[in-house]
Design a protein around this motif. Structure first.
Motif, PDB file in Angstrom:
ATOM      1  N   LYS A  30       0.798  -1.210  -0.031  1.00 32.19           N
ATOM      2  CA  LYS A  30      -0.087   0.273   0.060  1.00 32.19           C
ATOM      3  C   LYS A  30       0.995   1.181   0.007  1.00 32.19           C
ATOM      4  N   VAL A  31       0.829   1.877  -1.164  1.00 31.54           N
ATOM      5  CA  VAL A  31       1.995   3.157  -1.204  1.00 31.54           C
ATOM      6  C   VAL A  31       0.975   4.144  -1.653  1.00 31.54           C
ATOM      7  N   LEU A  32       1.339   5.453  -0.685  1.00 32.18           N
ATOM      8  CA  LEU A  32       0.878   6.737  -1.217  1.00 32.18           C
ATOM      9  C   LEU A  32       2.061   7.415  -1.704  1.00 32.18           C
ATOM     10  N   LEU A  33       1.865   7.964  -2.945  1.00 32.96           N
ATOM     11  CA  LEU A  33       3.164   8.707  -3.610  1.00 32.96           C
ATOM     12  C   LEU A  33       2.552  10.225  -3.597  1.00 32.96           C
ATOM     13  N   CYS A  34       3.281  11.143  -2.890  1.00 35.85           N
ATOM     14  CA  CYS A  34       2.938  12.608  -2.872  1.00 35.85           C
ATOM     15  C   CYS A  34       4.031  13.296  -3.496  1.00 35.85           C
ATOM     16  N   PRO A  73      -3.745  -1.137  -8.032  1.00 38.22           N
ATOM     17  CA  PRO A  73      -4.631  -0.210  -7.204  1.00 38.22           C
ATOM     18  C   PRO A  73      -4.264   0.141  -5.982  1.00 38.22           C
ATOM     19  N   GLN A  74      -3.145  -0.461  -5.362  1.00 40.72           N
ATOM     20  CA  GLN A  74      -2.678   0.029  -4.024  1.00 40.72           C
ATOM     21  C   GLN A  74      -1.756   0.908  -4.075  1.00 40.72           C
ATOM     22  N   VAL A  75      -1.619   1.421  -5.036  1.00 43.89           N
ATOM     23  CA  VAL A  75      -0.604   2.867  -5.198  1.00 43.89           C
ATOM     24  C   VAL A  75      -1.483   3.755  -5.361  1.00 43.89           C
ATOM     25  N   ARG A  76      -1.380   4.733  -4.612  1.00 40.47           N
ATOM     26  CA  ARG A  76      -2.265   6.092  -4.829  1.00 40.47           C
ATOM     27  C   ARG A  76      -1.433   7.197  -4.800  1.00 40.47           C
ATOM     28  N   PHE A  77      -1.810   8.308  -5.606  1.00 36.35           N
ATOM     29  CA  PHE A  77      -1.126   9.457  -5.743  1.00 36.35           C
ATOM     30  C   PHE A  77      -1.855  10.741  -5.143  1.00 36.35           C
ATOM     31  N   ARG A  78      -1.133  11.403  -4.475  1.00 36.39           N
ATOM     32  CA  ARG A  78      -1.675  12.620  -3.688  1.00 36.39           C
ATOM     33  C   ARG A  78      -0.966  13.609  -4.133  1.00 36.39           C
ATOM     34  N   SER A  79      -1.471  14.733  -4.758  1.00 33.55           N
ATOM     35  CA  SER A  79      -1.003  15.978  -5.271  1.00 33.55           C
ATOM     36  C   SER A  79      -0.796  17.183  -3.879  1.00 33.55           C
ATOM     37  N   ALA A  80       0.303  17.005  -3.111  1.00 35.10           N
ATOM     38  CA  ALA A  80       0.146  17.932  -1.998  1.00 35.10           C
ATOM     39  C   ALA A  80       1.714  18.018  -1.466  1.00 35.10           C
TER      40      ALA A  80
END
Length: 318
Positions: A30-34, A73-80
């Protein structure tokens, strides 16, 4: 996102962060790429030296990368913008964004990159990325056998001028009234037919983004088709410092096996290591860090299930 315990939060979505996200996504993490959207190559028209992608527009490279990551699907991107991170008593991290929102993660990968500091030359902004460059490995080929200038002071200027001789024999080093070079350095430049101009630079002249000449304050000028500079770069984020990472003598974040920093659970990749600063190397460093992160997570989970032991697996030299 707030209630999720992420396996990894990646701060920075350049080649290093994108590559790490791909490898970790394929490892079922589970990855959150910021990312705050300030790439170092913001002015570049093309990326070079990246096998199968030589000459691609940086914007297209990012679009293709995000398209590939969307398969997982477990990789999500957050523009912040990530404003801070702190280690919690349970060995996880609380990551805080600029809007005060927070997430928790087991591992943290810093791939925040650098900013180039442009030389203080009048008119340089309109040429940067078109005929003024920071990296000869990225743009030397396009300027081979052409008349180029180097802007740099002291040893930095000397090193860049020497490097450019791999691409062209017509090099002028402009030190802009900086510290005087040693007699040996001057002699070596002369023997390699590199002209030294120490006068203060008044401005850069040209049109449509194409450099044509460098004008000095005394009124003299030299015709040049490109300028390469070597000035200090700065970190885009102080996260590594604020969380307590050690730094090496060259100013980069110090890391051990598989890109582990001195802070357990924190890894690093890309230009903030201050090693070879090429996009393909940054991507490789992101892959190496992803390997180290997944290895640590797997070993921690395996040990907990096998023995009930809760530990942090980290490969930084003691």
């Amino acid at each position: 996102m707030a209630a999720t315990l992420w396996d990894v939060v990646i701060v920075g979505a350049g080649p290093a962060g994108l590559s790490a996200a791909l490898v970790l996504g394929r490892a079922c993490r589970k990855v959150l790429l910021c990312d705050r959207g300030t790439p170092r190559n913001w002015a570049s028209k093309r990326m070079h030296g990246f096998l199968t992608r030589d000459g691609i527009e940086p914007r297209q490279f990012r679009e293709l990368s995000h398209r590939e990551l969307a398969r997982y699907p477990q990789v999500r991107f957050r523009s912040a913008r990530v404003a801070g991170a702190e280690l919690l008593p349970d060995a996880t991290f609380r990551v805080t964004f600029a809007n005060a929102a927070t997430v928790r993660t087991r591992k943290l990968l810093l791939a925040t990159g650098l900013f180039d500091r442009l030389p203080p030359l009048q008119g340089i902004e309109k040429f940067f990325g078109t005929s003024v460059f920071q990296c000869p490995y990225c743009h030397g080929w396009e300027n081979r056998d052409r008349p180029v200038a180097v802007y740099g002071q002291g040893q930095r200027g000397f090193e860049m001028a020497r490097a450019l001789t791999a691409w062209t024999r017509d090099v002028v080093l402009c030190t802009n009234d900086g510290p005087e070079l040693s007699p040996r350095a001057k002699r070596e430049l002369q023997r390699n037919s590199i002209q030294l101009r120490t006068e203060p630079v008044a401005r850069l002249d040209g049109s449509a983004g194409k450099l044509q000449r460098i004008v000095f304050r005394d009124g003299s000028a030299i015709e040049r088709s490109a300028l390469f500079f070597d000035t200090p770069s700065t970190e885009q984020s102080d996260l590594a410092r604020s969380i307590g990472c050690q730094f090496s003598e060259n100013g980069g974040v110090k890391c051990g096996t598989h890109s582990a920093t001195s802070v357990p659970g924190v890894f690093v990749a890309g230009n903030i290591i201050r090693d070879v600063q090429l996009a393909i190397v940054a991507a490789a460093e992101g892959t190496r860090a992803a390997f180290g992160i997944n290895r640590a997570l797997t070993r921690e989970d395996f040990a907990r299930k096998a023995t009930g032991e809760k530990r942090v697996e980290h490969a930084f030299p003691k």
